[in-house]
Design a protein around this motif. Structure first.
Motif, PDB file in Angstrom:
ATOM      1  N   ARG A  19       9.443 -50.771  13.262  1.00 31.44           N
ATOM      2  CA  ARG A  19       8.950 -52.069  13.707  1.00 31.44           C
ATOM      3  C   ARG A  19       7.500 -51.917  14.174  1.00 31.44           C
ATOM      4  O   ARG A  19       7.106 -52.328  15.282  1.00 31.44           O
ATOM      5  N   GLU A  69       4.843 -53.346  13.322  1.00 35.06           N
ATOM      6  CA  GLU A  69       4.053 -54.549  13.610  1.00 35.06           C
ATOM      7  C   GLU A  69       4.138 -54.933  15.080  1.00 35.06           C
ATOM      8  O   GLU A  69       3.287 -55.680  15.578  1.00 35.06           O
ATOM      9  N   HIS A  70       5.122 -54.419  15.783  1.00 37.36           N
ATOM     10  CA  HIS A  70       5.285 -54.682  17.213  1.00 37.36           C
ATOM     11  C   HIS A  70       5.035 -53.421  18.027  1.00 37.36           C
ATOM     12  O   HIS A  70       4.046 -53.325  18.757  1.00 37.36           O
ATOM     13  N   TYR A  71       5.898 -52.412  17.858  1.00 37.43           N
ATOM     14  CA  TYR A  71       5.794 -51.215  18.686  1.00 37.43           C
ATOM     15  C   TYR A  71       4.618 -50.329  18.283  1.00 37.43           C
ATOM     16  O   TYR A  71       3.977 -49.712  19.141  1.00 37.43           O
ATOM     17  N   THR A  77       1.618 -51.928  19.712  1.00 37.72           N
ATOM     18  CA  THR A  77       1.629 -51.717  21.156  1.00 37.72           C
ATOM     19  C   THR A  77       1.127 -50.319  21.510  1.00 37.72           C
ATOM     20  O   THR A  77       0.418 -50.139  22.508  1.00 37.72           O
ATOM     21  N   VAL A 135      -0.018 -60.060  22.156  1.00 39.78           N
ATOM     22  CA  VAL A 135       0.919 -59.556  21.147  1.00 39.78           C
ATOM     23  C   VAL A 135       2.212 -60.361  21.185  1.00 39.78           C
ATOM     24  O   VAL A 135       2.730 -60.800  20.152  1.00 39.78           O
ATOM     25  N   LEU A 144       3.799 -62.817  18.252  1.00 36.74           N
ATOM     26  CA  LEU A 144       5.142 -62.624  17.700  1.00 36.74           C
ATOM     27  C   LEU A 144       5.955 -63.912  17.770  1.00 36.74           C
ATOM     28  O   LEU A 144       6.640 -64.293  16.806  1.00 36.74           O
ATOM     29  N   TRP A 189      15.841 -55.469  19.721  1.00 37.71           N
ATOM     30  CA  TRP A 189      14.531 -56.115  19.650  1.00 37.71           C
ATOM     31  C   TRP A 189      14.501 -57.352  20.545  1.00 37.71           C
ATOM     32  O   TRP A 189      13.547 -57.579  21.285  1.00 37.71           O
ATOM     33  N   MET A 232       4.941 -61.265  10.325  1.00 36.70           N
ATOM     34  CA  MET A 232       5.615 -61.950  11.431  1.00 36.70           C
ATOM     35  C   MET A 232       6.332 -63.203  10.948  1.00 36.70           C
ATOM     36  O   MET A 232       6.419 -64.210  11.642  1.00 36.70           O
TER      37      MET A 232
END
Length: 583
Positions: A204, A206-208, A211, A229, A233, A335, A391
């Motif tokens: 993941r 695109e998120h974690y 980050t 962020v 999302l 998630w 997303m």
């Protein structure tokens, strides 16, 4: 619903088999509307145990940080920056092991219930590089010992970070993780992603992954950047729901919930069981969810504490708990749990921080590229970007596929492809027997048919094969889950690139394996691109289907509407060109 056995449709199996293939969908779709996938109760219990283990494991890992305090002091440190950092890394590790999204029976992993780390630690398995012709040293589809070592080092780097102390904090405070330590993990993830996009998506990233990049910048910028962020999302998910597909998703998703009463499930459809198009109630719920994901996060960003922030936080907590309660296919439970934790930390504890108070121009550029440029490109050209970096989440608008194996040929996947587990049909047969396995697999096809893109796929099936009765038709997701070790609704993992890798190993004869591929709908178009490809001879046909033709149809096809209208491309491109366009 049984506790140990699946709740399959109440049909006479012998009579059901005599129906034309495309009409077998009808009783299974009607069953889904009332019972969902028919998941055994023990499976729901195991998912709850898994998410509890995820939460307790994350708390235990964070509490072991020197200077932060023990588990019993959770209330004093739960929102510390280093606690947030470690819970991000813990979640990334959990996902990249295959324990989170895309795990268990609701993702076609039955026995064993996970495949990812078993697959990615085994040389010889299939990998899919994102740009093999453009990035040096990434070509090929065979996992090498070097790939296995790189994946193992990535796992070790994540564990190392979880055990690392903080630094540069105020006296008596636990501080934050050293940026150079975080950079090691981020670099390994990027390198591994260039070798295998499946692992990158499973993390993941695109998120974690994004980050992790935020953690490289000064801690003074961290809360504001993380708020943006989260906003992106939420808004990305909301934007992806501005279509005619999402009411179908809402009806199908709530039908799968073990906590919703039967009368409510029936009201989600226009006239159950004969008309399974979404009702006004389903449409209202869909539009309400879209409005919620736009408005409430904006309130959180613009408010700075007080009753307004508290109410907005409560709405988003309930919003994500509702998603979790439906046990959606793909099961992004952890998630959603992390979303709840992040909202409470960033918009609750750090409510006073201005989301737009960023000091680093470089960080601003990174956020604009990741949160604006890539998603916009993915919405306009979905063929170029996975729905995850775009997303475009659970909104009914994904790239999908059906794989049609001439009867007696599917076993070649077991004979010629190195895998960590058997095909879903083999797993289910071992668990429940051949007849129940057949019904469960077709129940998955019925689930797909209840979405608009599923209606397109089964409508294109007669254009792909002359006699569907001569083929075993499988979800592309199930093929990807077995061959790649992980699947999560991304049709780009089972398009021409995977087909080429399978054909290289199995050597199917012409007509033995046909694949129907459907790309997701671009934001500015009302049609979807399809391709029909033969594993041996290449592209057979490509063209477009109109979304308006899908939303008016039932999940099944009958004698009055045996096929769907299409707009074929006059001069199909060579198969090699099509494959290259999707690498």
């Amino acid at each position: 619903m049984g506790f140990l056995a699946p709740n399959t449709a109440d049909v006479d199996l012998q009579q059901w088999r005599t129906r034309p293939y495309l009409q077998r969908i009808r009783p299974l779709a009607q069953h889904w509307a009332r019972h969902g996938f028919g998941t055994p109760g023990i499976v729901h219990l195991l998912y709850l145990v898994k998410i509890a283990g995820y939460a307790l494991g994350g708390i235990a890992v964070a509490s072991a940080t020197p200077g932060i305090g023990g588990i019993t002091d959770f209330g004093s440190w739960w929102a510390e920056p280093i606690a947030y950092q470690k819970l991000v890394i813990w979640t990334l590790l959990y996902e990249i092991l295959g324990l989170g999204c895309g795990s268990g029976p609701l993702s076609s992993h039955f026995l064993p219930p996970v495949g990812a780390f078993l697959h990615w630690l085994r040389p010889g398995t299939v990998r899919l590089p994102p740009w093999p012709g453009r990035i040096p040293f990434t070509g090929g589809t065979r996992r090498t010992v070097a790939d296995v070592v790189l994946y193992a080092v990535l796992l070790g780097a994540a564990a190392w970070l979880l055990c690392s102390p903080g630094e540069a904090g105020n006296p008596g405070a636990p501080g934050v993780l050293a940026p150079w330590r975080v950079a090691v993990l981020a670099t390994l993830l990027a390198l591994l992603g260039l070798r295998d996009k499946t692992v990158f998506l499973a993390a993941r990233a695109e998120h974690y992954g994004l980050t992790l990049v935020v953690f490289l910048f000064p801690v003074t910028d961290m809360p504001a950047a993380l708020k943006l962020v989260m906003l992106a999302l939420w808004w990305g998910a909301a934007s992806s729901k501005l279509n005619r597909h999402f009411p179908f998703v809402v009806a199908v998703m709530i039908s799968n919930s073990p906590l919703r009463p039967a009368w409510l499930k029936r009201r989600l459809y226009r006239n159950h069981p004969d008309d399974l198009r979404p009702s006004g109630l389903a449409a209202a719920a869909a539009h309400g969810g879209t409005v919620t994901e736009y408005v409430v996060p904006l309130v959180l960003v613009l408010s700075h504490g007080g009753i307004v922030t508290t109410v907005a936080l409560a709405v988003m907590v309930v919003f994500h708990l509702h998603i979790m309660s439906t046990f959606p296919m793909g099961v992004p439970l952890e998630w959603n749990a992390f979303f709840i934790y992040s909202a409470l930390v960033l918009f609750g504890h750090d409510a006073a921080v201005d989301a737009f108070a960023l000091h680093s121009p470089l960080l601003v550029a990174v956020l604009v590229l990741s949160l604006v440029v890539v998603p916009v490109l993915g919405h306009v050209r979905p063929d170029l970007v996975s729905f995850l970096p775009s997303m475009r989440y659970y909104a009914g608008n994904w790239a999908t596929s059906l794989w049609c194996f001439r009867k007696g040929t599917e076993h070649r996947l077991n004979e010629h492809i190195v895998k960590a587990s058997g095909l879903p049909v083999d797993q289910l047969t071992r668990l429940y027997g051949a007849e129940a396995a057949e019904l469960v697999l077709h129940q998955g096809l019925a689930w797909r048919a209840m979405h608009t893109h599923g209606r397109a796929l089964i409508g294109l099936l007669p254009r792909a094969v002359d006699d569907a009765e001569s083929y075993d038709v499988r979800e592309g997701e199930m093929v990807a889950g077995a061959v790649l070790g992980w699947n999560f609704g991304d049709g780009h993992l089972h398009n021409e690139q995977l087909l080429a890798a399978v054909q290289q190993r199995c050597g199917f004869a012409p007509g033995d394996l046909r694949v129907v591929l459907l790309e997701s709908q671009p934001t500015h178009r009302s049609r979807q691109h399809y391709r029909i490809v033969d594993a041996a001879s290449g592209l057979i046909e490509e063209g477009f289907v109109n979304v308006r033709d899908m939303v008016t149809r039932q999940p099944w096809l009958d004698d009055e509407a045996p096929v769907i209208p299409v707009e074929p491309v006059a001069a199909p491109r060579p198969a090699t060109e099509v494959a290259a366009a999707h690498e």
